[in-house]
Design a protein around this motif. Sequence first.
Motif, PDB file in Angstrom:
ATOM      1  N   GLU A 151       0.830  -1.204   0.000  1.00 55.19           N
ATOM      2  CA  GLU A 151       0.000   0.000   0.000  1.00 55.19           C
ATOM      3  C   GLU A 151       0.868   1.259   0.000  1.00 55.19           C
ATOM      4  O   GLU A 151       0.612   2.216  -0.749  1.00 55.19           O
ATOM      5  CB  GLU A 151      -0.928  -0.009   1.216  1.00 55.19           C
ATOM      6  N   THR A 152       1.906   1.264   0.815  1.00 51.22           N
ATOM      7  CA  THR A 152       2.805   2.410   0.894  1.00 51.22           C
ATOM      8  C   THR A 152       3.584   2.585  -0.407  1.00 51.22           C
ATOM      9  O   THR A 152       3.739   3.712  -0.908  1.00 51.22           O
ATOM     10  CB  THR A 152       3.786   2.231   2.059  1.00 51.22           C
ATOM     11  N   ALA A 153       4.079   1.485  -0.956  1.00 56.88           N
ATOM     12  CA  ALA A 153       4.849   1.550  -2.204  1.00 56.88           C
ATOM     13  C   ALA A 153       3.988   2.045  -3.353  1.00 56.88           C
ATOM     14  O   ALA A 153       4.426   2.879  -4.167  1.00 56.88           O
ATOM     15  CB  ALA A 153       5.425   0.173  -2.520  1.00 56.88           C
ATOM     16  N   ARG A 154       2.767   1.546  -3.427  1.00 55.98           N
ATOM     17  CA  ARG A 154       1.882   1.951  -4.520  1.00 55.98           C
ATOM     18  C   ARG A 154       1.474   3.409  -4.398  1.00 55.98           C
ATOM     19  O   ARG A 154       1.352   4.111  -5.418  1.00 55.98           O
ATOM     20  CB  ARG A 154       0.652   1.039  -4.543  1.00 55.98           C
ATOM     21  N   ALA A 155       1.288   3.875  -3.181  1.00 58.40           N
ATOM     22  CA  ALA A 155       0.952   5.291  -2.986  1.00 58.40           C
ATOM     23  C   ALA A 155       2.113   6.187  -3.416  1.00 58.40           C
ATOM     24  O   ALA A 155       1.907   7.240  -4.037  1.00 58.40           O
ATOM     25  CB  ALA A 155       0.602   5.541  -1.525  1.00 58.40           C
ATOM     26  N   ALA A 158       2.226   6.301  -7.269  1.00 57.52           N
ATOM     27  CA  ALA A 158       0.996   6.674  -7.974  1.00 57.52           C
ATOM     28  C   ALA A 158       1.037   8.102  -8.497  1.00 57.52           C
ATOM     29  O   ALA A 158       0.340   8.443  -9.459  1.00 57.52           O
ATOM     30  CB  ALA A 158      -0.204   6.485  -7.052  1.00 57.52           C
ATOM     31  N   GLY A 159       1.827   8.953  -7.882  1.00 65.18           N
ATOM     32  CA  GLY A 159       1.906  10.350  -8.300  1.00 65.18           C
ATOM     33  C   GLY A 159       2.535  11.189  -7.215  1.00 65.18           C
ATOM     34  O   GLY A 159       2.996  10.670  -6.197  1.00 65.18           O
ATOM     35  N   GLY A 160       2.575  12.482  -7.433  1.00 62.75           N
ATOM     36  CA  GLY A 160       3.157  13.372  -6.443  1.00 62.75           C
ATOM     37  C   GLY A 160       4.477  13.961  -6.898  1.00 62.75           C
ATOM     38  O   GLY A 160       4.919  13.773  -8.043  1.00 62.75           O
ATOM     39  N   GLU A 161       5.127  14.682  -5.982  1.00 66.59           N
ATOM     40  CA  GLU A 161       6.314  15.456  -6.339  1.00 66.59           C
ATOM     41  C   GLU A 161       7.461  14.587  -6.829  1.00 66.59           C
ATOM     42  O   GLU A 161       8.137  14.925  -7.816  1.00 66.59           O
ATOM     43  CB  GLU A 161       6.769  16.276  -5.132  1.00 66.59           C
ATOM     44  N   ALA A 162       7.710  13.451  -6.175  1.00 68.74           N
ATOM     45  CA  ALA A 162       8.826  12.594  -6.588  1.00 68.74           C
ATOM     46  C   ALA A 162       8.617  12.066  -8.002  1.00 68.74           C
ATOM     47  O   ALA A 162       9.545  12.070  -8.823  1.00 68.74           O
ATOM     48  CB  ALA A 162       8.987  11.429  -5.610  1.00 68.74           C
ATOM     49  N   VAL A 163       7.402  11.624  -8.289  1.00 71.54           N
ATOM     50  CA  VAL A 163       7.090  11.132  -9.633  1.00 71.54           C
ATOM     51  C   VAL A 163       7.233  12.255 -10.654  1.00 71.54           C
ATOM     52  O   VAL A 163       7.773  12.058 -11.752  1.00 71.54           O
ATOM     53  CB  VAL A 163       5.675  10.526  -9.672  1.00 71.54           C
ATOM     54  N   LEU A 178       4.156   8.045 -18.307  1.00 67.52           N
ATOM     55  CA  LEU A 178       2.700   7.955 -18.260  1.00 67.52           C
ATOM     56  C   LEU A 178       2.201   7.460 -16.908  1.00 67.52           C
ATOM     57  O   LEU A 178       1.202   7.937 -16.393  1.00 67.52           O
ATOM     58  CB  LEU A 178       2.186   7.021 -19.359  1.00 67.52           C
ATOM     59  N   SER A 179       2.895   6.481 -16.344  1.00 68.33           N
ATOM     60  CA  SER A 179       2.445   5.889 -15.097  1.00 68.33           C
ATOM     61  C   SER A 179       3.505   4.919 -14.584  1.00 68.33           C
ATOM     62  O   SER A 179       4.234   4.328 -15.377  1.00 68.33           O
ATOM     63  CB  SER A 179       1.125   5.137 -15.314  1.00 68.33           C
ATOM     64  N   PHE A 180       3.586   4.762 -13.264  1.00 73.00           N
ATOM     65  CA  PHE A 180       4.411   3.699 -12.695  1.00 73.00           C
ATOM     66  C   PHE A 180       3.538   2.477 -12.462  1.00 73.00           C
ATOM     67  O   PHE A 180       2.511   2.553 -11.781  1.00 73.00           O
ATOM     68  CB  PHE A 180       5.049   4.153 -11.371  1.00 73.00           C
ATOM     69  N   TRP A 181       3.933   1.357 -13.044  1.00 70.11           N
ATOM     70  CA  TRP A 181       3.297   0.074 -12.810  1.00 70.11           C
ATOM     71  C   TRP A 181       4.212  -0.714 -11.864  1.00 70.11           C
ATOM     72  O   TRP A 181       5.065  -0.133 -11.216  1.00 70.11           O
ATOM     73  CB  TRP A 181       3.058  -0.653 -14.135  1.00 70.11           C
ATOM     74  N   GLY A 354      18.986  12.318  -5.962  1.00 72.70           N
ATOM     75  CA  GLY A 354      18.648  11.121  -5.206  1.00 72.70           C
ATOM     76  C   GLY A 354      18.273  11.406  -3.764  1.00 72.70           C
ATOM     77  O   GLY A 354      17.253  10.920  -3.260  1.00 72.70           O
ATOM     78  N   ALA A 355      19.091  12.202  -3.080  1.00 70.33           N
ATOM     79  CA  ALA A 355      18.828  12.499  -1.674  1.00 70.33           C
ATOM     80  C   ALA A 355      17.523  13.268  -1.514  1.00 70.33           C
ATOM     81  O   ALA A 355      16.733  13.014  -0.591  1.00 70.33           O
ATOM     82  CB  ALA A 355      19.988  13.292  -1.085  1.00 70.33           C
ATOM     83  N   ARG A 356      17.291  14.205  -2.416  1.00 67.68           N
ATOM     84  CA  ARG A 356      16.048  14.996  -2.365  1.00 67.68           C
ATOM     85  C   ARG A 356      14.825  14.104  -2.569  1.00 67.68           C
ATOM     86  O   ARG A 356      13.823  14.223  -1.856  1.00 67.68           O
ATOM     87  CB  ARG A 356      16.110  16.083  -3.437  1.00 67.68           C
ATOM     88  N   LEU A 357      14.908  13.197  -3.527  1.00 68.12           N
ATOM     89  CA  LEU A 357      13.787  12.303  -3.801  1.00 68.12           C
ATOM     90  C   LEU A 357      13.506  11.390  -2.611  1.00 68.12           C
ATOM     91  O   LEU A 357      12.351  11.143  -2.263  1.00 68.12           O
ATOM     92  CB  LEU A 357      14.070  11.465  -5.055  1.00 68.12           C
ATOM     93  N   LEU A 358      14.563  10.895  -1.980  1.00 70.09           N
ATOM     94  CA  LEU A 358      14.373  10.032  -0.814  1.00 70.09           C
ATOM     95  C   LEU A 358      13.664  10.800   0.299  1.00 70.09           C
ATOM     96  O   LEU A 358      12.750  10.264   0.948  1.00 70.09           O
ATOM     97  CB  LEU A 358      15.714   9.497  -0.325  1.00 70.09           C
ATOM     98  N   GLU A 359      14.046  12.039   0.528  1.00 67.87           N
ATOM     99  CA  GLU A 359      13.397  12.857   1.558  1.00 67.87           C
ATOM    100  C   GLU A 359      11.911  13.051   1.245  1.00 67.87           C
ATOM    101  O   GLU A 359      11.063  12.961   2.143  1.00 67.87           O
ATOM    102  CB  GLU A 359      14.083  14.218   1.652  1.00 67.87           C
ATOM    103  N   ILE A 360      11.605  13.283  -0.041  1.00 69.00           N
ATOM    104  CA  ILE A 360      10.204  13.494  -0.437  1.00 69.00           C
ATOM    105  C   ILE A 360       9.390  12.217  -0.199  1.00 69.00           C
ATOM    106  O   ILE A 360       8.275  12.256   0.342  1.00 69.00           O
ATOM    107  CB  ILE A 360      10.127  13.901  -1.921  1.00 69.00           C
ATOM    108  N   ILE A 361       9.944  11.086  -0.596  1.00 72.32           N
ATOM    109  CA  ILE A 361       9.241   9.808  -0.443  1.00 72.32           C
ATOM    110  C   ILE A 361       9.034   9.486   1.036  1.00 72.32           C
ATOM    111  O   ILE A 361       7.935   9.093   1.456  1.00 72.32           O
ATOM    112  CB  ILE A 361      10.015   8.682  -1.138  1.00 72.32           C
TER     113      ILE A 361
END
Length: 366
Positions: A151-155, A158-163, A178-181, A354-361
């Motif tokens: 559930e956490t991984a899919r959220a 699914a979208g947001g700043e990191a994506v 287009l989308s992360f599967w 990378g570090a910025r994305l990890l913080e966002i996630i």
Amino acid sequence: MKKRGVALGLVLTMAASLAACGGSSSSSSSTSTTAAAAAADAGDSSDSGEASADSGVTGDYHELAMFAGSIPETMPTGVGMEAMAQYINDNSNGTLNAITYYDTALGDATSMVQGLQQGTVDIGVSGTAYYSGLVPEVSIFELPFLFSDLETARAATAGGEAVDIINEKFEAVGIVGLSFWENGFRELSNNVHAVKTPDDMKGIKMRTLASDVQRATWEAFGAMTAQIDASELYTALQQGTVDAQDNPLHEIVSRKFYEVQKYITLTDATYTPFYMSASKITWDSLSESQQALIREAAAVGREAMLEATDAAQAEALQTLIDNGCEVEEEPDKEAFKEIAMSTWSLLTDQTEDGARLLEIIQAGME
């Protein structure tokens, strides 16, 4: 819209049909055929003229080559891509014709990514590892033990700043996200002994992905690592070249690793996203309404794929148990994670964002 309602119903039909696959290639093929027939029946039974008029899609006619690299049609990704293609064809007002290709029909996954950049492949989906040479940060979702559950991984994907940040980087190199599967969590199998803690990995010969982070993680647990191509992995396990490997459960079953691996540990070690993407060359040739339809179709396909993945994983777990595997369902994940976190810097410190994305996630998981 009538046709779009039919397509959404088809998503559930396809996902449910996969649950009957039983993990064998023959029954999976039958499932895929049934899903395809259902798609055809759905299209034939609807008033295509009325639905097309409702869609509001305009633009020049295009045939779209949709390619899944080395992934077979019978996998959950194939279920999702068929749902996506059907949705495009049902709602494009006759302006788009999506044609699907699987299992290296147009080359391997590496050449697929190249084809997306060059415009010879219009839409493609495969593991993010094949895209990481262009945008290393796309591997951020694969940090070992980053996510505690699906559930956490899919959220997070699914979208947001990191994506958005990752998609921007890909567009700069000619690919439109287009989308992360997904391919699900990777689970451990081995033929030495039951594994419950990191200490149990000491001395085990482990096949890992060709990733510095993955290799360093399993070595930190005490394993000896080797990189072996997926096509040669069964033989390597059978002959004892390596003792262990990790893959989603449905992959372990479809590749029949249970024939040469007795012990399964549900580590949920690494979440494996797939990236559904389009060639920017193709994308820029489409109208805005065609682009909007394809994005909508990618979301429909993602939902079909996720449901199919859940069904395939549940079926695969039972297949492993039925074939005599010993399944450790409650390993000490926190002990594994504590060690694994020391390897994350191999990605975060060596990539621009990378570090910025990890913080966002991580902030999104709080």
